[in-house]
Design a protein around this motif. Structure first.
Motif, PDB file in Angstrom:
ATOM      1  N   ASP A 143     -39.960 -29.763  -6.331  1.00 57.37           N
ATOM      2  CA  ASP A 143     -38.745 -28.947  -6.325  1.00 57.37           C
ATOM      3  C   ASP A 143     -37.805 -29.356  -5.199  1.00 57.37           C
ATOM      4  OD1 ASP A 143     -39.723 -27.578  -8.487  1.00 57.37           O
ATOM      5  OD2 ASP A 143     -40.502 -25.898  -7.320  1.00 57.37           O
ATOM      6  N   ILE A 144     -38.359 -29.662  -4.042  1.00 57.10           N
ATOM      7  CA  ILE A 144     -37.528 -30.071  -2.904  1.00 57.10           C
ATOM      8  C   ILE A 144     -36.829 -31.385  -3.202  1.00 57.10           C
ATOM      9  CG2 ILE A 144     -37.562 -30.771  -0.487  1.00 57.10           C
ATOM     10  CD1 ILE A 144     -37.887 -27.796  -0.870  1.00 57.10           C
ATOM     11  N   PHE A 145     -37.547 -32.339  -3.745  1.00 58.79           N
ATOM     12  CA  PHE A 145     -36.958 -33.639  -4.046  1.00 58.79           C
ATOM     13  C   PHE A 145     -35.926 -33.525  -5.169  1.00 58.79           C
ATOM     14  CE2 PHE A 145     -40.288 -35.144  -1.414  1.00 58.79           C
ATOM     15  CZ  PHE A 145     -39.946 -36.423  -1.022  1.00 58.79           C
ATOM     16  N   ARG A 146     -36.196 -32.669  -6.140  1.00 58.00           N
ATOM     17  CA  ARG A 146     -35.240 -32.456  -7.219  1.00 58.00           C
ATOM     18  C   ARG A 146     -33.965 -31.805  -6.684  1.00 58.00           C
ATOM     19  NH1 ARG A 146     -38.125 -29.444  -9.918  1.00 58.00           N
ATOM     20  NH2 ARG A 146     -39.320 -31.108 -10.932  1.00 58.00           N
ATOM     21  N   GLN A 147     -34.126 -30.875  -5.756  1.00 56.58           N
ATOM     22  CA  GLN A 147     -32.963 -30.230  -5.152  1.00 56.58           C
ATOM     23  C   GLN A 147     -32.137 -31.231  -4.357  1.00 56.58           C
ATOM     24  OE1 GLN A 147     -33.956 -26.773  -2.773  1.00 56.58           O
ATOM     25  NE2 GLN A 147     -32.060 -26.904  -1.604  1.00 56.58           N
ATOM     26  N   ALA A 148     -32.806 -32.106  -3.603  1.00 52.60           N
ATOM     27  CA  ALA A 148     -32.089 -33.131  -2.837  1.00 52.60           C
ATOM     28  C   ALA A 148     -31.380 -34.115  -3.756  1.00 52.60           C
ATOM     29  CB  ALA A 148     -33.064 -33.868  -1.927  1.00 52.60           C
ATOM     30  N   HIS A 149     -31.976 -34.364  -4.907  1.00 50.27           N
ATOM     31  CA  HIS A 149     -31.369 -35.283  -5.869  1.00 50.27           C
ATOM     32  C   HIS A 149     -30.138 -34.665  -6.533  1.00 50.27           C
ATOM     33  CE1 HIS A 149     -30.999 -38.258  -9.023  1.00 50.27           C
ATOM     34  NE2 HIS A 149     -31.168 -37.336  -9.956  1.00 50.27           N
ATOM     35  N   ARG A 150     -30.243 -33.407  -6.920  1.00 51.61           N
ATOM     36  CA  ARG A 150     -29.170 -32.764  -7.668  1.00 51.61           C
ATOM     37  C   ARG A 150     -28.036 -32.246  -6.791  1.00 51.61           C
ATOM     38  NH1 ARG A 150     -32.409 -29.139 -12.225  1.00 51.61           N
ATOM     39  NH2 ARG A 150     -33.284 -30.914 -13.391  1.00 51.61           N
ATOM     40  N   VAL A 151     -28.255 -32.152  -5.488  1.00 50.05           N
ATOM     41  CA  VAL A 151     -27.163 -31.699  -4.622  1.00 50.05           C
ATOM     42  C   VAL A 151     -26.006 -32.700  -4.652  1.00 50.05           C
ATOM     43  CG1 VAL A 151     -27.876 -32.806  -2.456  1.00 50.05           C
ATOM     44  CG2 VAL A 151     -26.713 -30.586  -2.396  1.00 50.05           C
ATOM     45  N   ALA A 152     -26.299 -33.924  -5.113  1.00 52.83           N
ATOM     46  CA  ALA A 152     -25.232 -34.911  -5.271  1.00 52.83           C
ATOM     47  C   ALA A 152     -24.189 -34.436  -6.271  1.00 52.83           C
ATOM     48  CB  ALA A 152     -25.819 -36.245  -5.722  1.00 52.83           C
ATOM     49  N   TYR A 153     -24.610 -33.703  -7.305  1.00 53.22           N
ATOM     50  CA  TYR A 153     -23.657 -33.193  -8.283  1.00 53.22           C
ATOM     51  C   TYR A 153     -22.676 -32.221  -7.626  1.00 53.22           C
ATOM     52  CZ  TYR A 153     -27.417 -34.831 -11.374  1.00 53.22           C
ATOM     53  OH  TYR A 153     -28.376 -35.582 -11.983  1.00 53.22           O
ATOM     54  N   PHE A 195     -22.859 -35.558   2.367  1.00 54.01           N
ATOM     55  CA  PHE A 195     -23.910 -35.432   1.357  1.00 54.01           C
ATOM     56  C   PHE A 195     -25.241 -35.970   1.873  1.00 54.01           C
ATOM     57  CE2 PHE A 195     -25.942 -38.303  -1.808  1.00 54.01           C
ATOM     58  CZ  PHE A 195     -26.746 -37.351  -2.412  1.00 54.01           C
ATOM     59  N   LEU A 196     -25.216 -37.127   2.549  1.00 55.92           N
ATOM     60  CA  LEU A 196     -26.446 -37.671   3.120  1.00 55.92           C
ATOM     61  C   LEU A 196     -27.044 -36.723   4.148  1.00 55.92           C
ATOM     62  CD1 LEU A 196     -25.592 -41.466   3.627  1.00 55.92           C
ATOM     63  CD2 LEU A 196     -26.974 -40.437   1.819  1.00 55.92           C
ATOM     64  N   HIS A 197     -26.202 -36.111   4.953  1.00 55.69           N
ATOM     65  CA  HIS A 197     -26.679 -35.148   5.954  1.00 55.69           C
ATOM     66  C   HIS A 197     -27.343 -33.949   5.293  1.00 55.69           C
ATOM     67  CE1 HIS A 197     -26.898 -32.793   9.595  1.00 55.69           C
ATOM     68  NE2 HIS A 197     -26.160 -31.838   9.046  1.00 55.69           N
ATOM     69  N   ARG A 198     -26.716 -33.412   4.231  1.00 51.26           N
ATOM     70  CA  ARG A 198     -27.305 -32.275   3.547  1.00 51.26           C
ATOM     71  C   ARG A 198     -28.607 -32.672   2.843  1.00 51.26           C
ATOM     72  NH1 ARG A 198     -25.455 -27.489   2.469  1.00 51.26           N
ATOM     73  NH2 ARG A 198     -24.939 -27.802   4.679  1.00 51.26           N
ATOM     74  N   GLY A 199     -28.633 -33.865   2.254  1.00 51.39           N
ATOM     75  CA  GLY A 199     -29.856 -34.333   1.626  1.00 51.39           C
ATOM     76  C   GLY A 199     -30.997 -34.452   2.622  1.00 51.39           C
ATOM     77  N   SER A 200     -30.690 -34.950   3.822  1.00 51.11           N
ATOM     78  CA  SER A 200     -31.733 -35.057   4.850  1.00 51.11           C
ATOM     79  C   SER A 200     -32.214 -33.683   5.293  1.00 51.11           C
ATOM     80  CB  SER A 200     -31.194 -35.843   6.050  1.00 51.11           C
ATOM     81  OG  SER A 200     -30.144 -35.132   6.700  1.00 51.11           O
ATOM     82  N   GLN A 201     -31.307 -32.691   5.343  1.00 49.69           N
ATOM     83  CA  GLN A 201     -31.713 -31.338   5.700  1.00 49.69           C
ATOM     84  C   GLN A 201     -32.667 -30.754   4.660  1.00 49.69           C
ATOM     85  OE1 GLN A 201     -27.791 -29.532   6.124  1.00 49.69           O
ATOM     86  NE2 GLN A 201     -28.062 -29.419   8.354  1.00 49.69           N
ATOM     87  N   ILE A 202     -32.376 -30.985   3.401  1.00 46.02           N
ATOM     88  CA  ILE A 202     -33.235 -30.462   2.329  1.00 46.02           C
ATOM     89  C   ILE A 202     -34.597 -31.148   2.354  1.00 46.02           C
ATOM     90  CG2 ILE A 202     -33.495 -30.269  -0.174  1.00 46.02           C
ATOM     91  CD1 ILE A 202     -30.456 -30.050  -0.368  1.00 46.02           C
ATOM     92  N   LEU A 203     -34.607 -32.465   2.507  1.00 49.24           N
ATOM     93  CA  LEU A 203     -35.869 -33.197   2.505  1.00 49.24           C
ATOM     94  C   LEU A 203     -36.723 -32.878   3.726  1.00 49.24           C
ATOM     95  CD1 LEU A 203     -34.606 -36.678   1.267  1.00 49.24           C
ATOM     96  CD2 LEU A 203     -36.022 -35.060   0.008  1.00 49.24           C
ATOM     97  N   SER A 204     -36.075 -32.539   4.831  1.00 56.03           N
ATOM     98  CA  SER A 204     -36.831 -32.227   6.051  1.00 56.03           C
ATOM     99  C   SER A 204     -37.687 -30.980   5.904  1.00 56.03           C
ATOM    100  CB  SER A 204     -35.873 -32.055   7.231  1.00 56.03           C
ATOM    101  OG  SER A 204     -35.025 -30.934   7.039  1.00 56.03           O
ATOM    102  N   LEU A 205     -37.448 -30.200   4.845  1.00 51.42           N
ATOM    103  CA  LEU A 205     -38.264 -29.016   4.608  1.00 51.42           C
ATOM    104  C   LEU A 205     -39.690 -29.380   4.219  1.00 51.42           C
ATOM    105  CD1 LEU A 205     -35.696 -26.860   2.579  1.00 51.42           C
ATOM    106  CD2 LEU A 205     -36.258 -26.681   5.000  1.00 51.42           C
ATOM    107  N   SER A 206     -39.887 -30.610   3.718  1.00 54.41           N
ATOM    108  CA  SER A 206     -41.234 -31.018   3.301  1.00 54.41           C
ATOM    109  C   SER A 206     -41.594 -32.425   3.746  1.00 54.41           C
ATOM    110  CB  SER A 206     -41.366 -30.938   1.773  1.00 54.41           C
ATOM    111  OG  SER A 206     -40.461 -31.835   1.148  1.00 54.41           O
ATOM    112  N   CYS A 207     -40.675 -33.158   4.405  1.00 55.48           N
ATOM    113  CA  CYS A 207     -40.936 -34.543   4.791  1.00 55.48           C
ATOM    114  C   CYS A 207     -40.668 -34.740   6.277  1.00 55.48           C
ATOM    115  CB  CYS A 207     -40.053 -35.518   4.003  1.00 55.48           C
ATOM    116  SG  CYS A 207     -40.206 -35.385   2.216  1.00 55.48           S
TER     117      CYS A 207
END
Length: 234
Positions: A143-153, A195-207
């Motif tokens: 779910d975290i990775f999917r959220q980081a992927h779709r935040v691009a939209y 967008f890259l910054h937000r993606g890193s914030q989302i991924l940092s929740l599990s990575c």
């Protein structure tokens, strides 16, 4: 006698082209006109649904949990995806109109083929990005990775709304195309970094940081780099 009557004359008019003479207009593209009409019809038909999504998009831009709330609603996420899909039409038109992607291989083609080429390249970028996501996504924390992927939209929607507003303002101000092109490049680069910054914030929740960096390089930076390189090499 006859020779004197029909002797060659001398052209006294200046044959040089004035510096302020208008340039010849580019050949028109019926495909471009058709896409404009299609986008206008879709935007009007789906306006109510899009307006309902805007608060969620804004919340997603302001905070990390906003992205989770958007993805948690099936209806909202589907409307967001639909809005991003519709906005691909003006993205293609803007890219073609201001030559944001203008490799030499396309410059000698008919305008309709140039527009088709731009559309195929942008759609190829989306396809490559999605294929990389399917390849590198882990089995856990999906779910975290999917959220980081779709935040691009979400950021793509924000970018296109910003670009369309900028184009309208600059067109009214009579700004030349070259300056508009550089401004659009700047806006695109800025939104991509956000967008890259937000993606890193989302991924940092599990990575951890290293895994987050490697994921962003594979999924986001690599496809973008391929797009830039293709514009230079082709």
């Amino acid at each position: 006698m006859l020779d004197s009557l029909f002797k060659s004359g001398q052209l006294l008019l200046d044959t040089s082209i004035p510096a302020d003479a208008p340039l010849p207009e580019e050949p028109s593209s019926w495909l471009m006109s058709m896409l404009v009409v299609v986008f206008a019809v879709l935007a009007i038909a789906l306006l109510k649904r899009f307006l309902q999504v805007v608060p969620y998009i804004w919340d997603s831009l302001l905070r990390v949990r906003g992205s989770a709330a958007l993805e948690g609603s099936i209806r909202v996420s589907q409307d967001r995806n639909l809005m991003a899909l519709v906005l691909t039409i003006p993205a293609i038109l803007v890219t073609y109109r201001y030559r944001l992607f203008n490799p030499s291989v396309l410059q000698e083609l008919d305008p309709n083929f140039q527009l088709t080429g731009v559309a195929l390249v942008l759609l190829s970028y989306v396809l490559i990005r999605h294929m990389i996501f399917l390849w590198v996504r882990p089995n856990h924390h999906g779910d975290i990775f999917r959220q980081a992927h779709r935040v691009a939209y979400t950021y793509f929607i924000f970018l296109m709304l910003l670009v369309l507003a900028t184009m309208g303002i600059l067109a009214l101000a009579g700004v030349e195309d070259t300056l508009v092109r550089y401004i659009l490049y700047g806006e695109t680069g800025l939104i991509f970094l956000l967008f890259l910054h937000r993606g890193s914030q989302i991924l940092s929740l599990s990575c951890n940081r290293l895994r987050t960096f490697l994921y962003l390089c594979a999924l986001e930076i690599l496809p973008a780099a391929l797009l830039v390189v293709s514009a230079v090499v082709l």
